[in-house]
Scaffold this motif. Structure first.
Motif, PDB file in Angstrom:
ATOM      1  N   TRP A  45       3.356   3.649   9.503  1.00 42.09           N
ATOM      2  CA  TRP A  45       3.984   4.501  10.104  1.00 42.09           C
ATOM      3  C   TRP A  45       4.198   5.735   9.221  1.00 42.09           C
ATOM      4  N   CYS A  46       4.221   5.678   8.118  1.00 37.53           N
ATOM      5  CA  CYS A  46       4.360   6.879   7.239  1.00 37.53           C
ATOM      6  C   CYS A  46       2.797   7.677   7.470  1.00 37.53           C
ATOM      7  N   ILE A  47       1.697   7.042   7.543  1.00 43.76           N
ATOM      8  CA  ILE A  47       0.356   7.528   7.722  1.00 43.76           C
ATOM      9  C   ILE A  47       0.525   8.341   9.017  1.00 43.76           C
ATOM     10  N   ALA A  48       0.956   7.697  10.060  1.00 46.85           N
ATOM     11  CA  ALA A  48       1.122   8.185  11.327  1.00 46.85           C
ATOM     12  C   ALA A  48       1.778   9.744  11.274  1.00 46.85           C
ATOM     13  N   GLN A  49       2.960   9.778  10.548  1.00 46.28           N
ATOM     14  CA  GLN A  49       3.753  11.017  10.863  1.00 46.28           C
ATOM     15  C   GLN A  49       2.734  12.206  10.214  1.00 46.28           C
ATOM     16  N   VAL A  50       2.059  11.730   9.008  1.00 54.09           N
ATOM     17  CA  VAL A  50       1.144  12.854   8.452  1.00 54.09           C
ATOM     18  C   VAL A  50       0.141  12.925   9.729  1.00 54.09           C
ATOM     19  N   ALA A  51      -0.480  12.024  10.229  1.00 54.26           N
ATOM     20  CA  ALA A  51      -1.326  12.370  11.371  1.00 54.26           C
ATOM     21  C   ALA A  51      -0.947  13.227  12.478  1.00 54.26           C
ATOM     22  N   LYS A  52       0.377  13.044  12.860  1.00 54.78           N
ATOM     23  CA  LYS A  52       0.911  13.942  13.892  1.00 54.78           C
ATOM     24  C   LYS A  52       0.840  15.244  13.188  1.00 54.78           C
ATOM     25  N   LYS A  53       1.539  15.760  11.871  1.00 53.02           N
ATOM     26  CA  LYS A  53       1.616  16.891  11.492  1.00 53.02           C
ATOM     27  C   LYS A  53       0.342  17.567  11.529  1.00 53.02           C
ATOM     28  N   LEU A  54      -0.837  17.027  11.251  1.00 52.17           N
ATOM     29  CA  LEU A  54      -2.242  17.308  11.094  1.00 52.17           C
ATOM     30  C   LEU A  54      -2.859  17.447  12.483  1.00 52.17           C
ATOM     31  N   GLU A  73      -1.855  22.610  -0.640  1.00 52.60           N
ATOM     32  CA  GLU A  73      -2.587  22.671   0.354  1.00 52.60           C
ATOM     33  C   GLU A  73      -4.017  22.155   0.348  1.00 52.60           C
ATOM     34  N   GLU A  74      -4.384  22.523  -0.756  1.00 55.75           N
ATOM     35  CA  GLU A  74      -5.636  22.338  -0.986  1.00 55.75           C
ATOM     36  C   GLU A  74      -6.109  20.525  -1.124  1.00 55.75           C
ATOM     37  N   ASP A  75      -5.037  19.897  -1.390  1.00 54.50           N
ATOM     38  CA  ASP A  75      -5.263  18.386  -1.496  1.00 54.50           C
ATOM     39  C   ASP A  75      -4.841  17.802  -0.439  1.00 54.50           C
ATOM     40  N   ILE A  76      -4.210  18.245   0.839  1.00 53.60           N
ATOM     41  CA  ILE A  76      -3.792  17.440   2.070  1.00 53.60           C
ATOM     42  C   ILE A  76      -4.729  16.753   2.600  1.00 53.60           C
ATOM     43  N   ALA A  77      -5.972  17.500   2.825  1.00 52.57           N
ATOM     44  CA  ALA A  77      -7.017  16.724   3.522  1.00 52.57           C
ATOM     45  C   ALA A  77      -7.742  15.476   2.896  1.00 52.57           C
ATOM     46  N   THR A  78      -7.631  15.609   1.316  1.00 47.67           N
ATOM     47  CA  THR A  78      -8.271  14.397   0.594  1.00 47.67           C
ATOM     48  C   THR A  78      -7.331  13.309   0.900  1.00 47.67           C
ATOM     49  N   LEU A  79      -5.908  13.667   0.599  1.00 44.34           N
ATOM     50  CA  LEU A  79      -4.941  12.638   0.592  1.00 44.34           C
ATOM     51  C   LEU A  79      -5.069  12.093   1.685  1.00 44.34           C
ATOM     52  N   TYR A  80      -5.001  12.553   2.974  1.00 48.79           N
ATOM     53  CA  TYR A  80      -5.006  12.027   4.310  1.00 48.79           C
ATOM     54  C   TYR A  80      -6.351  11.243   4.240  1.00 48.79           C
ATOM     55  N   GLU A  81      -7.376  11.481   3.879  1.00 44.56           N
ATOM     56  CA  GLU A  81      -8.514  10.722   3.932  1.00 44.56           C
ATOM     57  C   GLU A  81      -8.337   9.471   3.160  1.00 44.56           C
ATOM     58  N   ALA A  82      -7.793   9.607   1.908  1.00 52.22           N
ATOM     59  CA  ALA A  82      -7.534   8.223   0.944  1.00 52.22           C
ATOM     60  C   ALA A  82      -6.550   7.406   1.516  1.00 52.22           C
ATOM     61  N   MET A  83      -5.502   7.878   2.376  1.00 56.55           N
ATOM     62  CA  MET A  83      -4.866   7.122   3.199  1.00 56.55           C
ATOM     63  C   MET A  83      -5.338   6.143   4.250  1.00 56.55           C
ATOM     64  N   LEU A  84      -5.998   6.953   4.805  1.00 53.97           N
ATOM     65  CA  LEU A  84      -6.890   6.077   5.961  1.00 53.97           C
ATOM     66  C   LEU A  84      -7.958   5.143   5.372  1.00 53.97           C
ATOM     67  N   ASN A  86       1.029  -1.160  -0.057  1.00 56.33           N
ATOM     68  CA  ASN A  86       0.046   0.050  -0.034  1.00 56.33           C
ATOM     69  C   ASN A  86       0.982   1.234  -0.008  1.00 56.33           C
ATOM     70  N   ASN A  87       1.883   1.293  -0.821  1.00 64.33           N
ATOM     71  CA  ASN A  87       2.977   2.033  -0.693  1.00 64.33           C
ATOM     72  C   ASN A  87       2.670   3.342  -1.206  1.00 64.33           C
ATOM     73  N   SER A  88       1.382   3.618  -1.774  1.00 59.12           N
ATOM     74  CA  SER A  88       0.861   4.906  -2.073  1.00 59.12           C
ATOM     75  C   SER A  88       1.111   5.956  -0.839  1.00 59.12           C
ATOM     76  N   ALA A  89       0.926   5.080   0.320  1.00 61.97           N
ATOM     77  CA  ALA A  89       1.201   6.083   1.518  1.00 61.97           C
ATOM     78  C   ALA A  89       2.298   6.615   2.252  1.00 61.97           C
ATOM     79  N   SER A  90       3.406   5.777   1.396  1.00 60.44           N
ATOM     80  CA  SER A  90       4.827   6.493   1.272  1.00 60.44           C
ATOM     81  C   SER A  90       4.946   7.529   0.637  1.00 60.44           C
ATOM     82  N   VAL A  91       4.705   7.388  -0.600  1.00 66.20           N
ATOM     83  CA  VAL A  91       4.365   8.567  -1.727  1.00 66.20           C
ATOM     84  C   VAL A  91       3.902   9.799  -1.425  1.00 66.20           C
ATOM     85  N   VAL A  92       2.683   9.794  -0.760  1.00 65.13           N
ATOM     86  CA  VAL A  92       1.810  10.826  -0.455  1.00 65.13           C
ATOM     87  C   VAL A  92       2.481  11.246   0.877  1.00 65.13           C
ATOM     88  N   SER A  93       2.808  10.672   1.758  1.00 61.78           N
ATOM     89  CA  SER A  93       2.902  11.120   3.154  1.00 61.78           C
ATOM     90  C   SER A  93       4.722  11.775   2.911  1.00 61.78           C
TER      91      SER A  93
END
Length: 657
Positions: A375-384, A316-327, A299-306
């Motif tokens: 782990w990658c998604i977790a780093q974005v979660a922390k940032k957000l 900036e306008e795509d961050i929320a959508t991409l976070y939702e997509a990863m989850l 599911n390595n799109s998570a790495s690329v996106v994160s």
């Protein structure tokens, strides 16, 4: 295809012998002499169009065959007798039912005669919608006479193909060629190296070139300057960016980190396109060609996106959508393309691994990659500021430990009842793993190497196991595939034990020595791979290119550092290949990397200075480099053990601050 002869229409009759000795291939220009027709063919591109130049012999049977292929196509000769338009629906999958690739071909002179065919059957009239539409257009030429053809294509419409043809403007062939060369000089000139050999320059820039070929633009620009694309996910024409033709199983490792460092504006468009892919299909792609394809695992799109979000590249306008997509991708799998989303997510989210005995192939590889992706998604979660999500994801990122077998000190498939797979061979390719074996996949813990070190009993045990990869003979078990896949052959001929650099899962392993206090071993092996497995010769490549990943490994390694863990801020230091390299960043800053005493013998780092001050870490921070930096390596012929500790003697100073 330029031809001489009215009967040279079908693929068999129009083909021609050629020699590489009479061929010139450059990023911005291609030419070849077609011996059977006595014709020289040349092409120079823009982004969505090209100009072709055909130099004909003296003949009243000179012509060009325009083939729209079988499986449904269309050809029309326009009334101006200079232009041919049409479309092909030929594809290999990954597209909706309404897919069409429109094209336009406009000659610089009137067509003397033409004949349309449906396959090999001549058809009367100026147009055809058929199974296999093609046309031969004819000219009378003198020897050395040149015919120009301006060509463009579109996935949207015939009108958009005409619009794309406008990229050529009124430029002649040489002007288009010169502009294409200038564009490639700009792209490849982002990194300047000196203090190497001619072959090293050729190898480096060939790798940098291949690193920039994928993913490919799938968006177009309409007459009003708007960005739009044909969606390979739902068949609609929609606003916004779209890129395709990339597989994240390969490219998350170093290709996308290279884009984030050197070409961030390009990756910003790619990330916007990924957000569109999610909006249009409900999934992030894992392998796009051009839509979702059933290829590889994880599911390595998570790495690329994160990595892009954390490095400030994503719009900036795509961050929320991409976070939702990863989850969302953690909790589902595509209904028809099992490589998209997470196959086995129900097991992974409950047991902490995908079991070996539930008929989900390559289960151990999936588990290891899902853990890193969490782990990658977790780093974005922390940032957000998503603290609950971050805690859940950090816990899930430790799932790699569920596959570690303390008896063999290798990763191993695990059954649903908790027992390990039996029988087990560390040399068996495939099965629980993907195009590799346990010797390769045990190291796929990019995000917690320190935790893997602890599982192996500390620095000494970890280093000994990593040494073993290069020491054990290149034996293999191919029973899962039933034949020796080419990646196995590439491992064998490399003469580096069971290290399989020609396949992506092993490519970061060398740099893990830094985490265990033995950076000189990373420096030794990085040089060995660069020197032995890459060259400027036609056969100077060690395996699959895989959308630029294997080339991006060389680009980073030649600079002297490598992104072992995308979505972190760190690049791990290796052994720089050149005496000097300058990375010209898009923000106007420069990264200047100097190793004035560098040589084939001086492959080891004795000391490092960062912006003129002593630097004792074995990693560089992305956040520091993008501000502009000067890094100076003092190279020496022997390992400098003061740069680390003897394995197992003392805690090592590799840390994330």
């Amino acid at each position: 295809m330029p031809v001489r002869g009215r009967d040279k229409v079908d693929e068999e009759s129009r083909q021609s012998w050629f020699s590489h000795q009479s061929e010139e291939a450059r990023p911005y220009y291609y030419s070849v002499y077609l011996a059977d027709h006595d014709i020289k063919a040349e092409i120079a591109p823009t982004e969505r169009a090209a100009i072709m130049r055909f130099t004909f012999p003296e003949s009243d049977e000179s012509g060009v065959v325009i083939d729209a292929f079988d499986r449904g196509s269309y050809i029309r000769v326009m009334h101006d007798k200079r232009t041919v338009v049409g479309y092909t629906t030929r594809n290999s999958g990954g597209v909706p039912d309404n897919f069409k690739n429109w094209f336009i071909v406009r000659f610089d002179r009137k067509i003397r005669d033409f004949q349309i065919y449906d396959g090999t059957k001549p058809v009367e009239g100026e147009q055809l919608v058929g199974e296999h539409a093609l046309v031969r257009v004819g000219f009378v030429t003198h020897r050395g006479e040149q015919v120009m053809a301006r060509v463009a294509s579109s996935f949207i419409s015939e009108e958009q193909a005409v619009q794309n043809l406008g990229e050529l403007g009124k430029d002649d062939f040489e002007t288009v060629k010169a502009k294409a060369q200038a564009r490639w000089d700009e792209v490849l000139g982002r990194i300047e190296v000196e203090g190497g050999t001619t072959d090293q320059y050729r190898t480096f820039y060939s790798c940098l070139y291949r690193s920039t070929l994928f993913p490919r633009k799938f968006y177009e620009i309409d007459k009003n300057g708007n960005i739009l694309h044909y969606s390979p996910y739902n068949g609609e024409v929609l606003p916004g960016y779209m890129y395709t033709d990339t597989g994240f199983w390969d490219t998350f490792r170093s290709l996308f980190p290279l884009l984030n460092l050197v070409y961030p504006s390009v990756n910003a468009e790619i990330q916007a396109g990924l957000a569109n892919a999610y909006r249009e299909s409900g999934f992030l792609p894992e392998w796009a060609s051009p839509g979702h394809r059933g290829c590889m695992v994880g599911n390595n799109s998570a790495s690329v996106v994160s990595d892009a979000i954390l490095k400030g590249v994503t719009p900036e306008e795509d961050i929320a959508t991409l976070y939702e997509a990863m989850l969302a991708g953690r909790r589902k799998v595509h209904p028809t393309v099992s490589s998209t989303g997470r196959w086995g997510y129900e097991y992974y989210n409950t047991l902490g691994y995908v079991p070996y005995d539930v008929n989900i192939p390559e289960n151990a590889a999936r588990t290891l990659e899902y853990a890193y992706d969490d782990w990658c998604i977790a780093q974005v979660a922390k940032k957000l500021g998503k603290t609950n999500d971050a805690a859940m994801l950090e816990k899930a990122s430790q799932n790699y430990k569920n596959l570690f077998d303390p008896e063999t000190r290798l990763m191993r498939g695990r059954n649903a009842d908790g027992t390990f797979q039996t029988p087990f061979s560390p040399y068996k390719w495939g099965d629980a793993f993907t195009e590799g074996n346990a010797w390769h996949y045990t190291w796929s813990v990019f995000h917690d190497v320190e935790g893997l070190i602890d599982l192996m009993g500390g620095h000494k045990g970890f280093t000994r196991m990593l040494d073993s990869v290069f020491v054990v003979p290149p034996v293999y078990d191919d029973s899962y595939y039933g034949f020796r896949i080419h990646e196995i052959t590439e491992m064998q001929v490399a003469d580096m034990g069971n290290y399989a650099h020609g396949n992506q899962p092993a490519q970061h392993m060398i740099y893990l020595y830094n985490y265990a206090g033995a950076p000189w071993k990373a420096q030794y092996w990085a040089r060995e791979v660069m020197d032995r497995l890459y060259s400027a010769c036609p056969d100077g490549y060690c395996g699959d290119e895989d959308n630029g990943q294997t080339s991006a490994w060389y680009v980073f390694s030649a600079l002297g550092f490598y992104p072992v863990c995308p979505a972190s801020d760190e690049y791990v230091v290796g052994s720089p290949l050149f005496r000097k390299a300058v990375v010209n960043l898009e923000n106007g800053n420069k990264i200047v990397l100097e190793a004035p005493d560098n040589s084939p013998e001086n492959r080891y780092i004795g000391a490092v200075q960062f912006d003129g001050k002593s630097y004792t870490y074995n990693f560089l921070r992305h956040s520091d480099l993008v501000k502009g930096a000067g890094v100076r390596f003092s190279m020496r012929p022997d390992p400098d053990y003061t740069r680390g500790t003897e394995p197992g003697d003392a805690p090592y100073s590799f840390s994330r601050e």
